[in-house]
Design a protein around this motif. Structure first.
Motif, PDB file in Angstrom:
ATOM      1  N   MET A 120       0.833  -1.207   0.000  1.00 23.82           N
ATOM      2  CA  MET A 120       0.000   0.000   0.000  1.00 23.82           C
ATOM      3  C   MET A 120       0.864   1.252   0.000  1.00 23.82           C
ATOM      4  N   THR A 146      -5.051   8.991   2.291  1.00 20.96           N
ATOM      5  CA  THR A 146      -5.773   7.993   1.515  1.00 20.96           C
ATOM      6  C   THR A 146      -4.797   6.877   1.165  1.00 20.96           C
ATOM      7  N   ILE A 147      -5.317   5.745   0.749  1.00 22.00           N
ATOM      8  CA  ILE A 147      -4.474   4.581   0.464  1.00 22.00           C
ATOM      9  C   ILE A 147      -4.738   4.089  -0.955  1.00 22.00           C
ATOM     10  N   ILE A 148      -3.660   3.822  -1.696  1.00 20.25           N
ATOM     11  CA  ILE A 148      -3.784   3.194  -3.007  1.00 20.25           C
ATOM     12  C   ILE A 148      -2.846   1.993  -3.039  1.00 20.25           C
ATOM     13  N   SER A 149      -3.043   1.142  -4.008  1.00 18.04           N
ATOM     14  CA  SER A 149      -2.177  -0.016  -4.164  1.00 18.04           C
ATOM     15  C   SER A 149      -0.896   0.389  -4.888  1.00 18.04           C
ATOM     16  N   TYR A 204       0.560   5.342   0.983  1.00 23.02           N
ATOM     17  CA  TYR A 204      -0.241   6.321   1.702  1.00 23.02           C
ATOM     18  C   TYR A 204      -0.053   7.698   1.069  1.00 23.02           C
ATOM     19  N   TYR A 205      -1.162   8.287   0.685  1.00 25.80           N
ATOM     20  CA  TYR A 205      -1.147   9.606   0.077  1.00 25.80           C
ATOM     21  C   TYR A 205      -1.658  10.656   1.068  1.00 25.80           C
ATOM     22  N   TYR A 231       3.432  11.400  -0.593  1.00 20.84           N
ATOM     23  CA  TYR A 231       3.096  10.006  -0.347  1.00 20.84           C
ATOM     24  C   TYR A 231       4.297   9.222   0.162  1.00 20.84           C
ATOM     25  N   THR A 258       0.630  16.990  -3.299  1.00 20.80           N
ATOM     26  CA  THR A 258       0.471  15.572  -2.972  1.00 20.80           C
ATOM     27  C   THR A 258       1.782  15.028  -2.423  1.00 20.80           C
ATOM     28  N   ASP A 305       0.465  -1.275  -6.981  1.00 14.91           N
ATOM     29  CA  ASP A 305       0.323  -1.726  -8.369  1.00 14.91           C
ATOM     30  C   ASP A 305      -0.104  -0.597  -9.295  1.00 14.91           C
ATOM     31  N   GLU A 306      -0.634   0.473  -8.727  1.00 16.33           N
ATOM     32  CA  GLU A 306      -1.083   1.601  -9.543  1.00 16.33           C
ATOM     33  C   GLU A 306       0.061   2.536  -9.933  1.00 16.33           C
ATOM     34  N   ALA A 352       0.466   5.307 -13.103  1.00 11.23           N
ATOM     35  CA  ALA A 352       0.575   6.729 -12.748  1.00 11.23           C
ATOM     36  C   ALA A 352       1.818   7.340 -13.388  1.00 11.23           C
TER      37      ALA A 352
END
Length: 212
Positions: free
Chosen positions: A1, A135-138, A3-4, A17, A15, A140-141, A145
């Motif tokens: 994960m 916020t949380i993103i994987s 964290y943004y 992260y 932004t 893998d993204e 990006a």
């Protein structure tokens, strides 16, 4: 994960992260394009600031640098408990990674392209403000990006090249029109002088018979 966080000390907001752990930091290093922050001579997470097109890593607003430094300090187990922690930051492109380095460890291609911030103490108001935006993103993204970012850069380069081409064409057209205008003026002036030299006044009432 991953964290943004959103920093609202700039307009537009910035932004920031960080990876969940040192293993995800390897992915951030691989697919980054930002400004990297980490504690100097201490184990810490790597915090990344996503630069906007009008920003450069070495001329960032002081308030934004403070947000990044505080978040970096808070994400260092040792650094979070200490005072006077030095945070080092550098462009992502300056990070140097080899197979011999430990997981999450990096060096620099050019040590001169680094800056340092002394962070005396932890600022809870800053950390609390940033935590509310998390916020949380994987991870893998990240590749997508990065590709989207590169596509944006390529598109902007094409637009800039087109603007430059049109500007050059406009300047060339103006120079040509200016040159044609000068040439036309010289022709009109020369024709006017020719008529003046070749003509004869009849103000005296002369007649052609006077010369016979």
């Amino acid at each position: 994960m991953v964290y943004y966080f959103t920093s609202t000390v700039t307009d537009p907001p910035a932004t920031i992260y960080v990876g969940k752990d040192k293993f995800e930091n390897e992915e951030l290093i691989k697919f980054g394009w930002d400004c990297d922050f980490h504690a100097d001579n201490l184990s810490s997470a790597h915090i990344y600031l996503r630069l906007t097109p009008d920003q450069t890593w070495d001329s960032l607003p002081s308030a934004l640098l403070e947000d990044c430094a505080q978040l970096t300090k808070a994400n260092s187990i040792e650094g979070n408990k200490k005072d006077n922690v030095t945070i080092i930051y550098t462009p992502w492109s300056n990070l140097h990674k080899t197979a011999a380095m430990a997981t999450g460890q990096v060096g620099f291609h050019d040590p001169r392209k680094t800056r340092r911030i002394l962070t005396p103490t932890r600022s809870n108001p800053i950390i609390n403000r940033l935590q509310k935006t998390r916020t949380i993103i994987s991870a893998d993204e990240l590749p997508a990006a990065k590709e989207s970012y590169l596509n944006g850069l390529r598109a902007e380069k094409r637009r800039e090249a087109e603007r430059k081409r049109k500007e050059e064409e406009r300047a060339l057209r103006e120079r040509r029109e200016e040159k044609e205008g000068k040439e036309r003026s010289w022709r009109e002036l020369a024709e006017g002088r020719g008529e003046e030299a070749g003509g004869r006044s009849n103000e005296e009432g002369w007649d052609e018979d006077d010369f016979m």
